[in-house]
Design an enzyme around this catalytic site. Structure first.
Site, PDB file in Angstrom:
ATOM      1  N   HIS A  17       0.870  -1.197   0.000  1.00 57.85           N
ATOM      2  CA  HIS A  17       0.000   0.000   0.000  1.00 57.85           C
ATOM      3  C   HIS A  17       0.898   1.236   0.000  1.00 57.85           C
ATOM      4  CE1 HIS A  17      -3.805   2.069   1.856  1.00 57.85           C
ATOM      5  NE2 HIS A  17      -3.107   2.916   1.108  1.00 57.85           N
ATOM      6  N   HIS A  19       1.324   4.831  -2.374  1.00 60.17           N
ATOM      7  CA  HIS A  19       0.972   5.708  -3.497  1.00 60.17           C
ATOM      8  C   HIS A  19       2.256   6.376  -3.956  1.00 60.17           C
ATOM      9  CE1 HIS A  19      -3.375   5.452  -2.485  1.00 60.17           C
ATOM     10  NE2 HIS A  19      -2.893   5.271  -1.264  1.00 60.17           N
ATOM     11  N   HIS A 197      -9.478   0.828  -1.363  1.00 58.71           N
ATOM     12  CA  HIS A 197      -9.458   1.458  -0.055  1.00 58.71           C
ATOM     13  C   HIS A 197     -10.882   1.346   0.514  1.00 58.71           C
ATOM     14  CE1 HIS A 197      -5.700   3.168  -1.353  1.00 58.71           C
ATOM     15  NE2 HIS A 197      -5.591   4.011  -0.337  1.00 58.71           N
ATOM     16  N   GLU A 200     -11.247   3.154   5.925  1.00 62.16           N
ATOM     17  CA  GLU A 200     -10.222   4.070   6.467  1.00 62.16           C
ATOM     18  C   GLU A 200     -10.992   5.137   7.251  1.00 62.16           C
ATOM     19  OE1 GLU A 200      -8.200   6.418   3.486  1.00 62.16           O
ATOM     20  OE2 GLU A 200      -6.589   7.018   4.845  1.00 62.16           O
ATOM     21  N   ASP A 278       1.749   3.977   2.895  1.00 64.58           N
ATOM     22  CA  ASP A 278       0.727   4.836   2.282  1.00 64.58           C
ATOM     23  C   ASP A 278       1.358   5.988   1.492  1.00 64.58           C
ATOM     24  OD1 ASP A 278      -1.895   5.407   1.659  1.00 64.58           O
ATOM     25  OD2 ASP A 278      -2.459   6.190   3.613  1.00 64.58           O
ATOM     26  N   ASP A 279       1.645   7.106   2.172  1.00 64.35           N
ATOM     27  CA  ASP A 279       2.230   8.299   1.532  1.00 64.35           C
ATOM     28  C   ASP A 279       3.387   8.787   2.404  1.00 64.35           C
ATOM     29  OD1 ASP A 279       0.033   8.864  -0.609  1.00 64.35           O
ATOM     30  OD2 ASP A 279      -1.057   8.538   1.257  1.00 64.35           O
TER      31      ASP A 279
HETATM   32  N1  ADE Z   1      -4.611   8.672  -1.836  1.00 70.35           N
HETATM   33  C1  ADE Z   1      -3.384   8.722  -1.305  1.00 70.35           C
HETATM   34  N2  ADE Z   1      -3.401   8.309  -0.041  1.00 70.35           N
HETATM   35  C2  ADE Z   1      -4.679   7.975   0.252  1.00 70.35           C
HETATM   36  C3  ADE Z   1      -5.339   7.475   1.390  1.00 70.35           C
HETATM   37  N3  ADE Z   1      -4.702   7.232   2.535  1.00 70.35           N
HETATM   38  N4  ADE Z   1      -6.671   7.267   1.323  1.00 70.35           N
HETATM   39  C4  ADE Z   1      -7.330   7.524   0.204  1.00 70.35           C
HETATM   40  N5  ADE Z   1      -6.758   7.993  -0.905  1.00 70.35           N
HETATM   41  C5  ADE Z   1      -5.444   8.216  -0.878  1.00 70.35           C
HETATM   42 ZN    ZN Z   2      -3.768   4.769   0.524  1.00 69.77          ZN
END
Ligand code: ADE
Ligand code: ZN
Length: 340
Positions: A17, A19, A197, A200, A278-279
């Protein structure tokens, strides 16, 4: 005894996971902004970092989509991805399944093929340099229409040989998985894997929908499953991987503090929990930092850390032979840790 950090780094791990746009570090953002003459709404790196004070998913997405403007040519995507892959390799990541958001780029006039060319070149380079394997996953932005996703699916299918799966991301609440039922049905018919997703910020019902309507193979995040006991039993029974992102969840307010994260409870309930970043450029840590954050805050044992690594391999789209090899390597690493 060696350090926990050395052990976690040594465990062969998959990241499921991630991005790629979320690996854009402020320094690279400013360098690319200068390269392309793009004006950023922040004076410098310090001012940009100060804006990373998110209150929820949307407040993050607003910054994340704005910064993606600096990604313009194939070399930008190559550099972005290779920087991440290098870092992941140094942290013991042996296999990556990377998300990208095609619509974020095509809406700005950057061709789908340009994005894929740069990302693919970096993935091949990482395979050559580090032996790291990969899968590429194109995500549909769920705040846009299903018709827009359908047009994007056409482009995905035109690059079928280098895209393994489709996913669903962006603003969750108000955009349930069922909105994309037809798109995902065609994607599956065409032989693509599917993920989404769900759970969350959105309710457990979205996890049910992702499984029942989109027939996804894994759930990205999924932490709100804990509010539905029957869903918890189902996820455990069917061994659906959850790609949990601890530092992200704290930064975006899903859990107030890392000590309150439910990862350990989900793990101990027998769910196939994985750890992911994630990011990472926005949330304060890459994969290793995510493992160490939960290890420290929740008190995970060496065996639980090995289970998280095993789950990442089991939950991946690797073939059975590759999975067996990595699982044996994880067992070996865990045995060596016990012998210390
Ligand atoms: N795009 C990038 N990170 C995300 C996340 N945590 N949830 C939904 N969309 C995303
Ligand atoms: Zn994500």
């Amino acid at each position: 005894m060696r350090s926990r950090e050395a052990y976690v780094r040594a465990l062969p791990k998959a990241e499921l996971h991630l991005h790629i746009e979320g690996t854009l570090e402020p320094e690279l953002a400013f360098r690319l902004a200068q390269k392309h003459g793009v004006a950023l709404p922040y004076a410098d790196v310090a001012e940009l970092r100060a804006a990373y004070d998110f209150t929820d998913l949307q407040s993050f997405l607003d910054v994340y989509y704005a910064l993606a403007d600096v990604l313009q040519d194939a070399d930008d995507f190559y550099e972005l991805a290779l920087s991440y892959l290098q870092r992941a390799h140094e942290q013991g990541v042996v296999h990556v399944e990377i998300f990208f958001d095609p619509q974020t780029h095509t809406a700005r006039g950057v061709a789908f093929g340009t994005v894929v060319e740069g990302l693919h070149r970096a993935l091949i380079e990482a395979e050559r340099r580090f032996g790291m394997t990969h899968r590429l996953i194109a995500c549909f932005l769920r705040h846009l229409s299903a018709a827009d996703a359908m047009l994007t699916l056409d482009e995905v299918l035109a690059h079928r040989e280098i895209i393994a799966a489709v996913g669903l991301d962006s603003s969750e609440v108000g955009h349930p998985p069922s909105k994309f039922a037809a798109v995902f049905e065609i994607a599956r018919e065409q032989g693509l894997f599917t993920v989404a997703h769900a759970g969350e910020e959105g309710p457990p019902a979205y996890i049910h929908e992702a499984l029942d309507v989109l027939a996804v193979r894994r759930i990205d995040h999924g932490v709100r499953c804990e509010e539905d006991a029957e869903l918890m039993r189902r996820l455990a029974r069917e061994q659906i991987a959850l790609t949990v992102c601890p530092l992200s969840n704290v930064k975006l307010g899903v859990f107030e503090r890392i000590e309150q994260h439910n990862l350990k409870r989900l793990l101990e309930a027998g769910l196939r929990v994985t750890v992911n970043s994630d990011d990472p450029a926005y949330f304060g840590g890459y994969l290793l930092e995510n493992y160490l954050a939960v290890e420290r805050a929740l008190g995970l044992t060496s065996e639980q850390l090995a289970i998280l690594a095993r789950n990442s391999i089991e939950g991946s789209f690797l073939d059975a032979a590759a999975k067996r090899r990595w699982l044996a390597a994880i067992d070996e690493c865990a045995r060596a840790e016990l012998a210390y």
